[in-house]
Motif scaffolding. Structure first.
Motif, PDB file in Angstrom:
ATOM      1  N   UNK A   1       0.864  -1.184   0.000  1.00 20.58           N
ATOM      2  CA  UNK A   1       0.000   0.000   0.000  1.00 20.58           C
ATOM      3  C   UNK A   1       0.898   1.230   0.000  1.00 20.58           C
ATOM      4  N   UNK A   2       0.680   2.139  -0.929  1.00 20.12           N
ATOM      5  CA  UNK A   2       1.481   3.354  -0.949  1.00 20.12           C
ATOM      6  C   UNK A   2       2.860   3.122  -1.539  1.00 20.12           C
ATOM      7  N   UNK A   3       3.742   4.101  -1.332  1.00 16.18           N
ATOM      8  CA  UNK A   3       5.074   4.052  -1.919  1.00 16.18           C
ATOM      9  C   UNK A   3       5.868   2.864  -1.389  1.00 16.18           C
ATOM     10  N   UNK A   4       6.667   2.278  -2.274  1.00 14.44           N
ATOM     11  CA  UNK A   4       7.461   1.107  -1.893  1.00 14.44           C
ATOM     12  C   UNK A   4       8.777   1.142  -2.650  1.00 14.44           C
ATOM     13  N   UNK A   5       9.744   0.412  -2.118  1.00 19.47           N
ATOM     14  CA  UNK A   5      11.069   0.351  -2.745  1.00 19.47           C
ATOM     15  C   UNK A   5      11.583  -1.083  -2.698  1.00 19.47           C
ATOM     16  N   UNK A   6      12.136  -1.528  -3.809  1.00 22.72           N
ATOM     17  CA  UNK A   6      12.878  -2.794  -3.862  1.00 22.72           C
ATOM     18  C   UNK A   6      14.340  -2.422  -4.035  1.00 22.72           C
ATOM     19  N   UNK A   7      15.115  -2.692  -3.006  1.00 21.32           N
ATOM     20  CA  UNK A   7      16.481  -2.185  -2.955  1.00 21.32           C
ATOM     21  C   UNK A   7      17.397  -2.898  -3.934  1.00 21.32           C
ATOM     22  N   UNK A   8      18.589  -2.358  -4.087  1.00 25.14           N
ATOM     23  CA  UNK A   8      19.537  -2.788  -5.114  1.00 25.14           C
ATOM     24  C   UNK A   8      19.867  -4.272  -5.022  1.00 25.14           C
ATOM     25  N   UNK A   9      20.105  -4.778  -3.819  1.00 28.03           N
ATOM     26  CA  UNK A   9      20.524  -6.171  -3.653  1.00 28.03           C
ATOM     27  C   UNK A   9      19.355  -7.106  -3.346  1.00 28.03           C
ATOM     28  N   UNK A  10      18.123  -6.622  -3.494  1.00 30.83           N
ATOM     29  CA  UNK A  10      16.949  -7.423  -3.142  1.00 30.83           C
ATOM     30  C   UNK A  10      16.434  -8.182  -4.353  1.00 30.83           C
ATOM     31  N   UNK A  11      16.045  -9.447  -4.140  1.00 29.19           N
ATOM     32  CA  UNK A  11      15.481 -10.283  -5.207  1.00 29.19           C
ATOM     33  C   UNK A  11      14.081 -10.725  -4.800  1.00 29.19           C
TER      34      UNK A  11
ATOM     35  N   UNK B   1      10.952 -13.229  -5.811  1.00 29.79           N
ATOM     36  CA  UNK B   1      10.544 -14.366  -6.619  1.00 29.79           C
ATOM     37  C   UNK B   1       9.020 -14.354  -6.713  1.00 29.79           C
ATOM     38  N   UNK B   2       8.485 -13.852  -7.824  1.00 33.12           N
ATOM     39  CA  UNK B   2       7.048 -13.719  -7.992  1.00 33.12           C
ATOM     40  C   UNK B   2       6.694 -12.346  -8.518  1.00 33.12           C
ATOM     41  N   UNK B   3       5.402 -12.014  -8.495  1.00 32.16           N
ATOM     42  CA  UNK B   3       4.927 -10.716  -8.978  1.00 32.16           C
ATOM     43  C   UNK B   3       4.956  -9.676  -7.870  1.00 32.16           C
ATOM     44  N   UNK B   4       4.995  -8.400  -8.282  1.00 35.33           N
ATOM     45  CA  UNK B   4       4.974  -7.275  -7.339  1.00 35.33           C
ATOM     46  C   UNK B   4       3.798  -6.374  -7.697  1.00 35.33           C
ATOM     47  N   UNK B   5       3.008  -6.007  -6.682  1.00 34.56           N
ATOM     48  CA  UNK B   5       1.849  -5.140  -6.875  1.00 34.56           C
ATOM     49  C   UNK B   5       1.945  -3.961  -5.913  1.00 34.56           C
ATOM     50  N   UNK B   6       1.768  -2.739  -6.437  1.00 33.53           N
ATOM     51  CA  UNK B   6       1.743  -1.523  -5.621  1.00 33.53           C
ATOM     52  C   UNK B   6       0.419  -0.816  -5.875  1.00 33.53           C
ATOM     53  N   UNK B   7      -0.287  -0.464  -4.799  1.00 32.95           N
ATOM     54  CA  UNK B   7      -1.585   0.192  -4.917  1.00 32.95           C
ATOM     55  C   UNK B   7      -1.483   1.609  -4.374  1.00 32.95           C
ATOM     56  N   UNK B   8      -1.803   2.583  -5.234  1.00 32.43           N
ATOM     57  CA  UNK B   8      -1.785   4.000  -4.897  1.00 32.43           C
ATOM     58  C   UNK B   8      -0.439   4.416  -4.314  1.00 32.43           C
TER      59      UNK B   8
ATOM     60  N   UNK C   1       4.119   4.881  -5.620  1.00 33.41           N
ATOM     61  CA  UNK C   1       5.185   4.752  -6.605  1.00 33.41           C
ATOM     62  C   UNK C   1       6.144   3.652  -6.165  1.00 33.41           C
ATOM     63  N   UNK C   2       6.466   2.753  -7.079  1.00 31.64           N
ATOM     64  CA  UNK C   2       7.433   1.703  -6.801  1.00 31.64           C
ATOM     65  C   UNK C   2       8.793   2.146  -7.328  1.00 31.64           C
ATOM     66  N   UNK C   3       9.757   2.243  -6.426  1.00 31.21           N
ATOM     67  CA  UNK C   3      11.135   2.550  -6.794  1.00 31.21           C
ATOM     68  C   UNK C   3      11.875   1.216  -6.906  1.00 31.21           C
TER      69      UNK C   3
END
Length: 558
Positions: free
Chosen positions: A68-78, A80-87, A89-91
């Motif tokens: 929910x809301x803004x989210x971040x997947x960091x540089x060294x993060x993996x 496995x699967x789909x990513x969903x962001x609601x309302x 921004x995904x960085x």
């Protein structure tokens, strides 16, 4: 019709009905219920759009990590699967082995980020920096949120195929990084300390565009003063089809208790408190197998394996704490008559065929809160393979993790085991104690049949500041028993040769199972919100006067 046949027919009707209901729930809920908790603040129109876009663009069988809301997947993060962001921004700076979708928000794909599937934005934008790798398409869709708007066919979609740049080198994923474990260590009562190294998982080889993977580990056990290893090669025909075949060579300490307690928790319990919750045997041999993936969530493995099994004895009684307490003796893995004939150095060769089907849509492997996990396992060891005795065993494990609201969750597990022929003692089914029937003694029941049900209701009280802990109410019910009395004699008494088992089938004796025959307990637990620590109190409720059992856990029980 006889009473036995009537009971058998009713039992099979009940079992079939239960499987149909579970399968129907799987088909209808697997893609949708797992993300209901992030749709809570949407208007009816927004929710309708969100559900349609999710059905259209995301894989029904994939695991979904939702925000929910803004989210971040960091540089060294993996992921496995789909990513969903609601309302929000995904960085995106790391890697996603699946699709990425932002509902009513943007996706910012940074330099050197990697997406194995599509990147979709609904009523937002996709920003892609130079150096980012997107293997699928970039999709930007605008859907009006006017409450009176009805014509869903007018939505504007822009689909931009990924442009290949041959001059750019393919992405390289270093190993190890912060999430990888190169070294491994274990401690138990039959090996003492074991320290070793292991290869990266198959996903690493796939991400680096290899059509093969070198898998396994090797280490030295100081208690037994022996090396143990498991080394394998798996090759798949293509990244899309994901049909693979492989072989494995091994000489290691094995156990049937992986489903009861995870390795690192058991090692800590043994090293700190002199409590080893696993039973062990030595397994030396090789196997060949084929594997077929069905989407990201399901695969089936067929294998032929030949192994020499032997007993392992307790070699250590050391722990940092524990006082005068001693480790349990490790039980015999082989039939008693082999010890009578060959002494403590007895061995048993088993050649068998294995079938293993796994469906896994959980949002997290270690601490899931939504999704399904289903495993069906079968092993067939016949005298046609020159086995001294023959058996067949079957295990079915069905788990469901269902959010009820943002701060409520239900976890359910149904597990059953059955067999025909004469099972070696190491393959008998045990129940009692942690992760099984938590209000009973550890491995209090043993047999060649097993049924188990676990239900947990979790209240996210820690989110409200209640000591920072969630409250878990749980109930366990199950039974393990011998349908074939020859199995009991085979395990614990001298039998010159295999005795006849008659026409006993895997489904036989389940018709005699009643609610009153099940052993049942209930309890309460306190756990951190991330499930990394839990304190349980349980007591049996099927009869009066049961003892109270208290346990500390760092792994989720199922």
């Amino acid at each position: 019709m006889s009473t036995i046949k009537t009971k058998r027919m009713l039992f099979m009707l009940w079992l079939t009905t239960a499987l149909v209901i579970l399968f129907t729930l799987f088909l209808t809920n697997v893609g949708y219920a797992r993300i209901n908790d992030v749709y809570g603040n949407l208007s009816p129109r927004e929710r309708d759009i969100a559900e349609r876009m999710q059905r259209k663009y995301l894989d029904r069988d994939a695991k979904v990590l939702s925000f929910k809301g803004n989210a971040e997947i960091e540089k060294d993060e993996r992921i496995h699967g789909d990513v969903l962001v609601v309302k929000g921004t995904l960085d995106l700076r790391g890697e996603v082995d699946g699709d990425v979708m932002a509902l009513f928000g943007d996706v910012d794909v940074a330099e050197n980020a990697y997406v194995d599937g599509d990147v979709i934005s609904v009523n937002g934008k996709v920003w892609t920096q130079d150096g980012a790798v997107i293997r699928g398409d970039v999709v930007v869709t605008d859907v009006p949120i006017d409450a009176d708007y009805q014509d869903d066919g007018v939505s504007i979609e822009k689909r931009e195929p990924r442009i290949e740049k041959p001059e750019k080198p393919k992405p390289h994923h270093d190993w190890p990084n912060d999430d990888d474990e190169v070294a491994y260590a274990d401690y138990n009562r039959v090996d003492g300390f074991t320290i070793g190294m292991k290869f990266p998982e198959a996903g690493w080889w796939h991400k680096n565009r290899h059509n093969f993977a070198l898998l396994g580990k090797a280490g030295y056990s100081f208690g037994r003063k022996q090396w143990q290893y498991k080394v394998g090669l798996e090759r798949w025909t293509s990244s899309e089809l994901m049909f693979g075949f492989g072989a494995e060579l091994h000489n290691l300490t094995a156990t049937q208790d992986d489903w009861i307690i995870c390795e690192h928790e058991n090692a800590l319990a043994a090293g700190l408190f002199k409590e080893d919750f696993r039973d062990y045997y030595k397994r030396e041999g090789y196997s060949f197998y084929v594997r077929q993936h069905f989407g990201r969530a399901a695969n089936i493995k067929l294998a032929y394996q030949t192994d020499e099994f032997s007993d392992l004895s307790r070699v250590t009684n050391w722990a940092m704490f524990g006082g005068d307490k001693s480790f349990r003796e490790n039980p015999n893995a082989l039939p008693y008559r082999l010890y009578a004939e060959y002494g403590p150095d007895a061995t048993m060769n088993i050649k068998s065929l294995i079938a293993d089907l796994t469906i896994d849509t959980r949002n997290d492997d270690d601490h899931p809160t939504r999704g399904w996990y289903i495993q069906a396992f079968a092993e067939h060891a016949d005298k046609d393979f020159n086995n001294i005795d023959e058996f067949r065993r079957y295990i079915l494990d069905i788990r469901r993790y269902q959010p009820l609201s943002w701060d409520e969750n239900i976890a359910l597990r149904l597990r059953g085991g059955t067999s025909t022929g004469l099972l070696p003692p190491m393959y008998l089914f045990d129940l009692g104690g942690i992760s099984t029937l938590r209000g009973f003694d550890f491995k209090e029941m043993t047999g060649d049949r097993m049924v188990l049900g676990n239900l947990e209701y979790r209240l996210g009280a820690g989110n409200s500041g209640f000591l920072g802990l969630d409250i878990i109410l749980f109930i366990d019910s199950g039974l393990a028993w011998f349908a074939n009395e020859n199995n009991k004699k085979y395990a614990y008494e001298y039998v010159e040769e295999q005795e006849t088992t008659g026409d006993l089938r895997p489904e036989d004796t389940f018709e005699d199972l009643t609610w009153s025959s099940l052993k049942t307990d209930a309890g309460i637990g306190l756990a951190t919100s991330d499930n990394t620590f839990r304190f349980n109190i349980a007591r049996r409720i099927d009869k009066r006067g049961g003892d109270i059992y208290m346990t500390l856990r760092i792994c989720q029980p199922f």
